[in-house]
Every structure is written in structure tokens, then in C-alpha cells.
Write a protein that holds these residues in place. Structure first.
Motif, PDB file in Angstrom:
ATOM      1  N   ASP A  36     -11.113  10.663  10.341  1.00 27.12           N
ATOM      2  CA  ASP A  36      -9.857  10.013  10.734  1.00 27.12           C
ATOM      3  C   ASP A  36      -8.816  10.104   9.622  1.00 27.12           C
ATOM      4  N   VAL A  37      -9.241   9.862   8.390  1.00 18.96           N
ATOM      5  CA  VAL A  37      -8.313   9.902   7.261  1.00 18.96           C
ATOM      6  C   VAL A  37      -7.806  11.333   7.038  1.00 18.96           C
ATOM      7  N   THR A  65      -2.284  13.863  -0.984  1.00 17.23           N
ATOM      8  CA  THR A  65      -2.026  13.050   0.208  1.00 17.23           C
ATOM      9  C   THR A  65      -3.306  12.370   0.664  1.00 17.23           C
ATOM     10  N   LEU A  66      -4.424  13.090   0.615  1.00 16.19           N
ATOM     11  CA  LEU A  66      -5.713  12.492   0.984  1.00 16.19           C
ATOM     12  C   LEU A  66      -6.043  11.320   0.070  1.00 16.19           C
ATOM     13  N   LYS A  67      -5.871  11.496  -1.209  1.00 12.74           N
ATOM     14  CA  LYS A  67      -6.170  10.409  -2.146  1.00 12.74           C
ATOM     15  C   LYS A  67      -5.287   9.196  -1.880  1.00 12.74           C
ATOM     16  N   ASN A  68      -4.013   9.428  -1.556  1.00 12.95           N
ATOM     17  CA  ASN A  68      -3.122   8.322  -1.207  1.00 12.95           C
ATOM     18  C   ASN A  68      -3.585   7.631   0.072  1.00 12.95           C
ATOM     19  N   LYS A  69      -3.972   8.412   1.073  1.00 13.91           N
ATOM     20  CA  LYS A  69      -4.456   7.845   2.341  1.00 13.91           C
ATOM     21  C   LYS A  69      -5.744   7.057   2.130  1.00 13.91           C
ATOM     22  N   LEU A  70      -6.629   7.561   1.283  1.00 11.63           N
ATOM     23  CA  LEU A  70      -7.864   6.837   0.988  1.00 11.63           C
ATOM     24  C   LEU A  70      -7.560   5.518   0.284  1.00 11.63           C
ATOM     25  N   SER A  71      -6.621   5.539  -0.649  1.00 14.84           N
ATOM     26  CA  SER A  71      -6.236   4.297  -1.337  1.00 14.84           C
ATOM     27  C   SER A  71      -5.660   3.291  -0.352  1.00 14.84           C
ATOM     28  N   TYR A  73      -6.245   3.108   2.861  1.00 16.46           N
ATOM     29  CA  TYR A  73      -7.331   2.632   3.716  1.00 16.46           C
ATOM     30  C   TYR A  73      -8.191   1.603   2.988  1.00 16.46           C
ATOM     31  N   LEU A  74      -8.559   1.893   1.744  1.00 14.94           N
ATOM     32  CA  LEU A  74      -9.415   0.977   0.993  1.00 14.94           C
ATOM     33  C   LEU A  74      -8.711  -0.346   0.703  1.00 14.94           C
ATOM     34  N   ARG A  75      -7.407  -0.297   0.421  1.00 20.40           N
ATOM     35  CA  ARG A  75      -6.651  -1.551   0.217  1.00 20.40           C
ATOM     36  C   ARG A  75      -6.614  -2.371   1.498  1.00 20.40           C
ATOM     37  N   ALA A  76      -6.335  -1.715   2.622  1.00 18.55           N
ATOM     38  CA  ALA A  76      -6.278  -2.423   3.906  1.00 18.55           C
ATOM     39  C   ALA A  76      -7.646  -3.002   4.258  1.00 18.55           C
ATOM     40  N   ARG A  77      -8.683  -2.239   4.003  1.00 19.18           N
ATOM     41  CA  ARG A  77     -10.046  -2.715   4.297  1.00 19.18           C
ATOM     42  C   ARG A  77     -10.390  -3.913   3.410  1.00 19.18           C
ATOM     43  N   SER A  78      -9.997  -3.847   2.159  1.00 23.14           N
ATOM     44  CA  SER A  78     -10.252  -4.951   1.240  1.00 23.14           C
ATOM     45  C   SER A  78      -9.521  -6.219   1.689  1.00 23.14           C
TER      46      SER A  78
END
Length: 104
Positions: A36-37, A65-71, A73-78
Motif C-alpha cells: 500500500d505504501v 518519497t518512500l521513506k517520507n511515506k513510511l515516516s 505512516y509510522l507517525r499516524a500509527r503511533s
């Protein structure tokens, strides 16, 4: 999107999609969410096709861009987990007083 832009995105996906997916899976430990990411990354590439086509390092642009999207996602999940846990601790079932039934 123009046909040549579509072909360019397809080329990028064929060239970099697997590497991006492997990286995202290693970070998230969830292959479905990783896909998805990565899909979000290519959506960004479509939205910014002019920037990507003129970029000297398209693979680097995709990875950044992937690293930004992962960050993101991880912030939102947190945030979600903190909210969920705060709700869980504020309203634990064993701390809710249940009134005794009165004679019916």
C-alpha cells in the motif's frame, strides 16, 4: 496522463517496484501494508510526473518519497495506538462500577 507518461511510470515500477517493496516490508514487517505504501509512492510520482521525469536520479526520488511515506505512516500509527491505549486505560471495564440490581 499522456501515454508516454504512463509508459514512464510503468518503467519506473518495473525497475524499482520490487526494491521499494522489499525496503518497505523490512521496515513495516507487513507485506500488505508495504505494498500500500509503495502504491502511494507511485501515486505521488503520477501527481508529480514533471518533477520525476526531469529528476537526475529517479530511483533516489522514489526511495526518498518512500521513506517520507513510511515516516508518515509510522507517525499516524503511533498516534492511533496512543489514542487507543489512552481510551483503553481511561475506560477499563474492571473500573466501571456496575450498580447492584434492586429487587424486581
Amino acid at each position: 496522463m499522456l501515454p508516454e507518461e504512463d509508459a514512464f511510470i510503468e518503467y519506473l515500477f518495473q525497475e524499482h517496484g520490487r526494491r521499494l517493496t522489499l525496503y518497505a516490508t523490512s521496515v513495516l514487517r507487513d507485506p500488505e501494508k508495504a505494498q500500500d505504501v509503495v502504491q502511494d509512492v507511485f501515486h505521488e510520482a503520477v501527481l508529480h510526473i514533471d518533477v520525476v521525469r526531469n529528476h537526475e536520479n529517479t530511483g533516489g526520488w522514489l526511495m526518498k518519497t518512500l521513506k517520507n511515506k513510511l515516516s508518515e505512516y509510522l507517525r499516524a500509527r503511533s498516534r492511533y495506538i496512543r489514542l487507543f491505549l489512552s481510551l483503553d486505560t481511561d475506560f477499563r471495564s474492571d473500573s466501571i462500577a456496575v450498580p447492584e440490581p434492586t429487587g424486581v
